[in-house]
Every structure is written in structure tokens, then in C-alpha cells.
Write a protein that holds these residues in place. Structure first.
Motif, PDB file in Angstrom:
ATOM      1  N   LEU A 145      -6.858  -9.191   4.776  1.00 56.83           N
ATOM      2  CA  LEU A 145      -5.869 -10.184   5.209  1.00 56.83           C
ATOM      3  C   LEU A 145      -6.533 -11.531   5.491  1.00 56.83           C
ATOM      4  O   LEU A 145      -7.653 -11.588   6.008  1.00 56.83           O
ATOM      5  N   GLU A 182      -9.763  -1.757   6.664  1.00 57.57           N
ATOM      6  CA  GLU A 182      -9.712  -2.331   5.324  1.00 57.57           C
ATOM      7  C   GLU A 182      -8.600  -3.379   5.217  1.00 57.57           C
ATOM      8  O   GLU A 182      -8.793  -4.447   4.626  1.00 57.57           O
ATOM      9  N   ILE A 183      -7.445  -3.068   5.805  1.00 55.91           N
ATOM     10  CA  ILE A 183      -6.318  -4.015   5.755  1.00 55.91           C
ATOM     11  C   ILE A 183      -6.704  -5.305   6.487  1.00 55.91           C
ATOM     12  O   ILE A 183      -6.456  -6.412   6.014  1.00 55.91           O
ATOM     13  N   HIS A 184      -7.368  -5.154   7.630  1.00 57.42           N
ATOM     14  CA  HIS A 184      -7.800  -6.323   8.407  1.00 57.42           C
ATOM     15  C   HIS A 184      -8.752  -7.177   7.550  1.00 57.42           C
ATOM     16  O   HIS A 184      -8.652  -8.407   7.525  1.00 57.42           O
ATOM     17  N   LEU A 191      -6.824   0.760   8.492  1.00 53.22           N
ATOM     18  CA  LEU A 191      -6.530  -0.485   9.217  1.00 53.22           C
ATOM     19  C   LEU A 191      -7.708  -1.456   9.168  1.00 53.22           C
ATOM     20  O   LEU A 191      -7.518  -2.665   9.102  1.00 53.22           O
ATOM     21  N   LEU A 248       0.802  -7.960   9.043  1.00 52.79           N
ATOM     22  CA  LEU A 248       0.855  -6.546   8.659  1.00 52.79           C
ATOM     23  C   LEU A 248       2.166  -5.956   9.160  1.00 52.79           C
ATOM     24  O   LEU A 248       2.562  -6.179  10.309  1.00 52.79           O
ATOM     25  N   ILE A 304       0.856  -1.205   0.000  1.00 55.67           N
ATOM     26  CA  ILE A 304       0.000   0.000   0.000  1.00 55.67           C
ATOM     27  C   ILE A 304       0.883   1.244   0.000  1.00 55.67           C
ATOM     28  O   ILE A 304       1.779   1.374   0.833  1.00 55.67           O
ATOM     29  N   ALA A 341      -5.230   3.646   0.695  1.00 52.48           N
ATOM     30  CA  ALA A 341      -5.325   2.680   1.798  1.00 52.48           C
ATOM     31  C   ALA A 341      -6.740   2.628   2.371  1.00 52.48           C
ATOM     32  O   ALA A 341      -7.190   1.580   2.827  1.00 52.48           O
ATOM     33  N   LEU A 391     -10.038  -0.255  -0.070  1.00 51.93           N
ATOM     34  CA  LEU A 391      -9.443  -1.429  -0.726  1.00 51.93           C
ATOM     35  C   LEU A 391     -10.548  -2.269  -1.361  1.00 51.93           C
ATOM     36  O   LEU A 391     -10.435  -3.492  -1.472  1.00 51.93           O
ATOM     37  N   VAL A 435       0.434  -7.732   4.210  1.00 48.90           N
ATOM     38  CA  VAL A 435       0.241  -6.360   3.716  1.00 48.90           C
ATOM     39  C   VAL A 435       1.326  -5.505   4.352  1.00 48.90           C
ATOM     40  O   VAL A 435       1.611  -5.669   5.542  1.00 48.90           O
ATOM     41  N   TYR A 436       1.950  -4.613   3.575  1.00 48.43           N
ATOM     42  CA  TYR A 436       2.929  -3.703   4.189  1.00 48.43           C
ATOM     43  C   TYR A 436       2.797  -2.292   3.623  1.00 48.43           C
ATOM     44  O   TYR A 436       2.254  -2.084   2.514  1.00 48.43           O
TER      45      TYR A 436
END
Ligand SMILES: C[S@@+](CC[C@H](N)C(=O)[O-])C[C@H]1O[C@@H](n2cnc3c(N)ncnc32)[C@H](O)[C@@H]1O
Length: 274
Positions: A136, A131-133, A129, A142, A50, A99, A102, A113-114
Motif C-alpha cells: 500500500l 504484505e498488504i501493508h 497483513l 484497506l 485479493i 494473500a 504478494l 486493497v480489499y
């Protein structure tokens, strides 16, 4: 027009800044390797980068996941994605995106994800965060690195001093805000958004620059134009001149040597319970 309230804008980037970032991109790339190392990325994994910028680190990670894996890189700046797309590999794909949204990706799509030198720029960190969760896999990793406002980079400290010496002290906050997150803020954000096993570490990294001009060019390209934009051109010249004088204190036989401080943070999405 540049904003004068210190708010970050994605509208100041130019093709020249994007090229200049890519030319000098080895600095962030080096720090990026400290980020992907602990993520232990393996062959065959699906990884999301991201804020991929011009894609140098994503290309490196594509080598780690190999032909059976896949790396997706997103960045809101079209000019940076244009350069990233010149890096061709069957397992590597770049798109414009932020970010905070997503939605182009499915739930539980990624092993890791990084975000490399990106998190301090994100306006809505909670939403990012969440969205990242979502994207994944259970147990997915992460990793991110971020400026820590309690420990500004040496170049930032000198820049503040240069603003004062240029007689513009009353505007030093708005024109040179120190963005970022402390350990306590990151820990609270990660926990509130469902991540486990949070850990973080502040690292001092040394960057070498030829001269004040190349350092300032790099800072501007890294900040996609959000750099001293509250000042008029003549004020900016005064600040740059004062900075060039001050930074000579950091001269070594290799060049100007300055420490940057980045907090590296890691966490996991909880594994599925049988
Ligand atoms: C210092 S650059 C780092 C680029 C790249 N990660 C690298 O390692 O070279 C910061 C990047 O963050 C991106 N960025 C800013 N706001 C963002 C957001 N809301 N979502 C995703 N990326 C963002 C910028 O467009 C820029 O490319």
C-alpha cells in the motif's frame, strides 16, 4: 482425498464448482459493493483485489478507476482465475496468487486493497497483513469483510442442527468449523501490522435462495469444496436431507430467506510525515 481434520485445503476446487460459483456470484458481489463503497475508490487509482475469485467485483472496480487506473486481482485457485480472465478490460489483470505472498507487487504500489469474503480463509493472517501493508502507498486504504465466529450465519446454525439430527453430532465441529475473526481479533491484527484508523461494523445481510439444494450448492462453491468433506457420501446425504427439512422454516414468498453476518473492517497505512 478430502482432509478430515477440518483444515482448509485449496485442492478441493473443481471446474464445476468454479462455474457454479460464478453463476451464483451475485450474492458476494452485492456484499462486495458495501465494501468498496466506503473505500471511496477514485478514477486513476491502482487497486488490488485479493481472493478475487471469478472476478465480478474486480470488473466493477475497474469501472470505478477508469482508463487511467488499474485493478489487479489474484486468487490461488487456477480455475477461478481462468473464468476471471474472460472479463476483458485494458485496466484489469488477473493472476494466481495468495494473500501471504504478494512478492510480484512492488512496495507502495496500490492506493487501496480489499478482500471480499476472503479473510476467514487465510491461514497466516499476520503475514497477509504485513504484505498488504508493504504494497500500500502511504495513506493507502484497506477494506475487508469476514465472518465473525461470535455470530455464525443462519445457514451454518441450521447445518449444525442438521448434523445433529443426522446422528453425527460428535463430528459437527471438524466438519463444519465456523471460521472468522471477531472485532477484538481484527483490531489487534491490524494494529500489530502497522495499520491506523481501524474501524469495523457487523452487518446482517439477507440472502434469498430458491431451495435447499441451490443453497448447499452455493455454500460448497463458495467454500471451494471445503464443505462437509469429513463425511462419507451416505452421511452427507443424511445431513442434506435433514438440512432441507429444517431450512423450510425460512421459506418466504420470495424463496428461502436467510441472514448472513459479516464484519466489515477498514484501516489505513499511515501517511508519510514531511
Ligand atoms: C467466497 S470466495 C470470494 C471470491 C471473491 N472475492 C468474490 O467476491 O466473489 C473466497 C475466495 O478466497 C480465496 N482464497 C482462499 N485462500 C486464500 C488466500 N490464502 N489468499 C488469497 N485468496 C484466498 C479462494 O480461492 C476464493 O476464491
Amino acid at each position: 482425498m478430502p482432509q478430515s481434520d477440518g483444515a482448509i485445503s485449496l485442492d478441493h476446487d473443481t471446474p464445476e464448482l468454479a462455474r457454479s460459483y460464478d453463476d451464483a456470484g451475485l450474492v458476494q458481489f452485492r456484499h462486495g459493493k458495501f465494501l468498496v463503497g466506503p473505500l471511496a475508490i477514485r478514477s486513476g487509482e491502482h487497486v488490488l483485489d485479493i481472493g478475487a475469485g471469478t472476478g465480478r467485483l474486480a470488473e466493477f472496480v475497474a469501472g470505478l478507476v477508469g482508463a487511467d487506473g488499474r485493478v489487479s486481482g489474484i486468487d490461488p485457485l487456477a480455475g477461478r482465475i481462468e473464468i476471471a480472465r474472460l472479463r476483458q478490460a485494458d485496466n484489469l489483470q488477473f493472476d494466481t496468487g495468495r494473500a501471504e505472498d504478494l512478492s510480484r507487487f512492488h512496495d507502495t504500489q496500490f492506493d487501496a486493497v480489499y478482500l471480499n469474503s476472503v479473510f476467514h480463509w487465510i491461514a497466516d493472517k499476520d503475514r497477509a497483513l504485513r504484505e498488504i501493508h508493504r504494497v500500500l502507498k502511504p495513506g493507502g486504504r484497506l477494506g475487508l469483510n469476514v465472518q465473525d465466529p461470535s455470530r455464525p450465519h443462519q445457514s451454518r446454525v441450521l447445518l449444525r442442527q442438521a448434523i445433529v439430527e443426522a446422528g453425527l453430532a460428535d463430528r459437527r465441529q471438524e466438519s463444519n468449523p465456523v471460521l472468522g475473526s471477531t472485532d477484538a481479533e481484527l483490531s489487534a491484527l491490524f494494529t500489530a501490522n502497522g495499520f491506523n484508523d481501524y474501524r469495523s461494523e457487523l452487518r446482517a445481510l439477507v440472502d434469498i435462495h430458491d431451495d435447499a439444494d441451490s443453497l448447499l450448492r452455493w455454500s460448497e462453491a463458495s467454500a471451494f469444496g471445503n464443505f462437509l468433506e469429513a463425511f462419507s457420501p451416505s452421511e452427507r446425504t443424511l445431513v442434506r436431507q435433514a438440512f432441507a427439512r429444517l431450512v423450510e422454516d425460512k421459506r418466504t414468498p420470495e424463496g428461502l430467506s436467510l441472514e448472513r453476518y459479516l464484519r466489515f473492517a477498514f484501516a489505513r497505512k499511515a501517511p508519510t510525515v514531511d
